[in-house]
Design a protein around this motif. Structure first.
Motif, PDB file in Angstrom:
ATOM      1  N   MET A 171     -18.314  -0.485  15.733  1.00  0.00           N
ATOM      2  CA  MET A 171     -19.126   0.648  15.334  1.00  0.00           C
ATOM      3  C   MET A 171     -18.384   1.384  14.220  1.00  0.00           C
ATOM      4  SD  MET A 171     -21.045   3.432  17.712  1.00  0.00           S
ATOM      5  CE  MET A 171     -19.775   4.427  18.404  1.00  0.00           C
ATOM      6  N   LEU A 172     -19.055   1.603  13.108  1.00  0.00           N
ATOM      7  CA  LEU A 172     -18.460   2.259  11.952  1.00  0.00           C
ATOM      8  C   LEU A 172     -19.540   3.062  11.233  1.00  0.00           C
ATOM      9  CD1 LEU A 172     -16.127   2.510   9.757  1.00  0.00           C
ATOM     10  CD2 LEU A 172     -17.189   0.521   8.689  1.00  0.00           C
ATOM     11  N   LEU A 173     -19.194   4.268  10.837  1.00  0.00           N
ATOM     12  CA  LEU A 173     -20.057   5.050   9.956  1.00  0.00           C
ATOM     13  C   LEU A 173     -19.382   5.044   8.599  1.00  0.00           C
ATOM     14  CD1 LEU A 173     -22.438   6.987   9.410  1.00  0.00           C
ATOM     15  CD2 LEU A 173     -20.952   8.861  10.139  1.00  0.00           C
ATOM     16  N   ASP A 174     -20.077   4.589   7.593  1.00  0.00           N
ATOM     17  CA  ASP A 174     -19.554   4.521   6.231  1.00  0.00           C
ATOM     18  C   ASP A 174     -20.628   5.109   5.333  1.00  0.00           C
ATOM     19  OD1 ASP A 174     -18.507   3.886   3.747  1.00  0.00           O
ATOM     20  OD2 ASP A 174     -18.014   1.822   4.294  1.00  0.00           O
ATOM     21  N   GLN A 175     -20.389   6.310   4.823  1.00  0.00           N
ATOM     22  CA  GLN A 175     -21.434   7.027   4.100  1.00  0.00           C
ATOM     23  C   GLN A 175     -20.866   7.730   2.879  1.00  0.00           C
ATOM     24  OE1 GLN A 175     -24.026   9.012   6.797  1.00  0.00           O
ATOM     25  NE2 GLN A 175     -24.784  10.430   5.278  1.00  0.00           N
ATOM     26  N   ARG A 176     -21.534   7.561   1.756  1.00  0.00           N
ATOM     27  CA  ARG A 176     -21.191   8.293   0.541  1.00  0.00           C
ATOM     28  C   ARG A 176     -21.939   9.621   0.562  1.00  0.00           C
ATOM     29  NH1 ARG A 176     -17.986   5.573  -2.675  1.00  0.00           N
ATOM     30  NH2 ARG A 176     -17.915   3.307  -2.479  1.00  0.00           N
ATOM     31  N   PHE A 177     -21.392  10.611  -0.121  1.00  0.00           N
ATOM     32  CA  PHE A 177     -22.010  11.932  -0.122  1.00  0.00           C
ATOM     33  C   PHE A 177     -21.755  12.640  -1.440  1.00  0.00           C
ATOM     34  CE2 PHE A 177     -17.757  12.335   1.595  1.00  0.00           C
ATOM     35  CZ  PHE A 177     -17.228  13.360   0.840  1.00  0.00           C
ATOM     36  N   GLY A 178     -22.582  13.644  -1.695  1.00  0.00           N
ATOM     37  CA  GLY A 178     -22.456  14.540  -2.838  1.00  0.00           C
ATOM     38  C   GLY A 178     -22.963  15.900  -2.421  1.00  0.00           C
ATOM     39  N   ALA A 179     -23.015  16.817  -3.343  1.00  0.00           N
ATOM     40  CA  ALA A 179     -23.426  18.183  -3.023  1.00  0.00           C
ATOM     41  C   ALA A 179     -24.815  18.220  -2.392  1.00  0.00           C
ATOM     42  CB  ALA A 179     -23.403  19.051  -4.280  1.00  0.00           C
ATOM     43  N   GLY A 180     -25.716  17.390  -2.848  1.00  0.00           N
ATOM     44  CA  GLY A 180     -27.075  17.409  -2.342  1.00  0.00           C
ATOM     45  C   GLY A 180     -27.286  16.688  -1.028  1.00  0.00           C
ATOM     46  N   THR A 181     -26.253  16.014  -0.525  1.00  0.00           N
ATOM     47  CA  THR A 181     -26.410  15.244   0.712  1.00  0.00           C
ATOM     48  C   THR A 181     -25.482  15.695   1.835  1.00  0.00           C
ATOM     49  OG1 THR A 181     -24.879  13.544  -0.062  1.00  0.00           O
ATOM     50  CG2 THR A 181     -27.233  13.195  -0.524  1.00  0.00           C
ATOM     51  N   LEU A 182     -24.830  16.839   1.675  1.00  0.00           N
ATOM     52  CA  LEU A 182     -23.927  17.307   2.734  1.00  0.00           C
ATOM     53  C   LEU A 182     -24.667  17.556   4.043  1.00  0.00           C
ATOM     54  CD1 LEU A 182     -21.462  19.655   0.821  1.00  0.00           C
ATOM     55  CD2 LEU A 182     -21.023  17.361   1.724  1.00  0.00           C
ATOM     56  N   HIS A 183     -25.918  18.013   3.971  1.00  0.00           N
ATOM     57  CA  HIS A 183     -26.686  18.242   5.198  1.00  0.00           C
ATOM     58  C   HIS A 183     -26.964  16.928   5.929  1.00  0.00           C
ATOM     59  CE1 HIS A 183     -29.815  17.218   2.318  1.00  0.00           C
ATOM     60  NE2 HIS A 183     -30.643  17.012   3.333  1.00  0.00           N
ATOM     61  N   VAL A 184     -27.186  15.854   5.195  1.00  0.00           N
ATOM     62  CA  VAL A 184     -27.405  14.539   5.787  1.00  0.00           C
ATOM     63  C   VAL A 184     -26.108  14.059   6.440  1.00  0.00           C
ATOM     64  CG1 VAL A 184     -27.995  12.124   5.284  1.00  0.00           C
ATOM     65  CG2 VAL A 184     -29.215  13.986   4.131  1.00  0.00           C
ATOM     66  N   LEU A 185     -24.999  14.285   5.754  1.00  0.00           N
ATOM     67  CA  LEU A 185     -23.690  13.900   6.285  1.00  0.00           C
ATOM     68  C   LEU A 185     -23.407  14.628   7.590  1.00  0.00           C
ATOM     69  CD1 LEU A 185     -21.062  12.273   5.465  1.00  0.00           C
ATOM     70  CD2 LEU A 185     -20.169  14.493   4.788  1.00  0.00           C
ATOM     71  N   ARG A 186     -23.666  15.930   7.639  1.00  0.00           N
ATOM     72  CA  ARG A 186     -23.416  16.703   8.870  1.00  0.00           C
ATOM     73  C   ARG A 186     -24.172  16.105  10.052  1.00  0.00           C
ATOM     74  NH1 ARG A 186     -23.914  21.093   5.232  1.00  0.00           N
ATOM     75  NH2 ARG A 186     -26.055  21.446   5.926  1.00  0.00           N
TER      76      ARG A 186
END
Length: 119
Positions: free
Chosen positions: A1-16
């Motif tokens: 099981m691994l979470l591997d996610q790219r993020f930017g200013a507009g996607t911080l809510h998705v990351l949370r």
């Protein structure tokens, strides 16, 4: 099981949301999953603000722990001077308070913070 996610200013809510869900899936209590989410959000916000404006999160379960790693391919000397992982600030302080272990490393054109949360 691994979470591997790219993020930017507009996607911080998705990351949370992804971080909270992943932490809960490893068996963390809702309160502890929120702690992980807050710490990772602060580190990601640092990468966005003081790094290249984007970053990458990797999370994986280890023996009785959850490991979270934030990487940023930004410059070592962002506007205002100083590499973000070496300057004291709210995000690093909060992560040190919430995580059971934390390490910071950087090199030419990259910064990495790894935080470990006991399950």
């Amino acid at each position: 099981m691994l979470l591997d996610q790219r993020f930017g200013a507009g996607t911080l809510h998705v990351l949370r949301a992804a971080v909270r869900d992943f932490a809960a899936a490893t068996g963390m209590s809702p309160g502890r999953a929120d702690d992980v989410m807050m710490a990772v959000h602060e580190l990601a916000a640092n990468a966005v603000r003081h790094g290249a404006g984007t970053g990458r999160l990797r999370m994986w379960p280890a023996t009785r722990a959850l490991c979270c790693q934030i990487e940023d391919a930004g410059p070592l000397e962002p506007p205002g001077g100083g590499a973000w992982p070496l300057r004291p600030g709210h995000g690093l302080w909060l992560t040190r308070e919430l995580a059971d272990q934390m390490s910071v490393s950087s090199g030419p054109g990259w910064s990495r913070v790894t935080a470990v949360f006991t399950l």
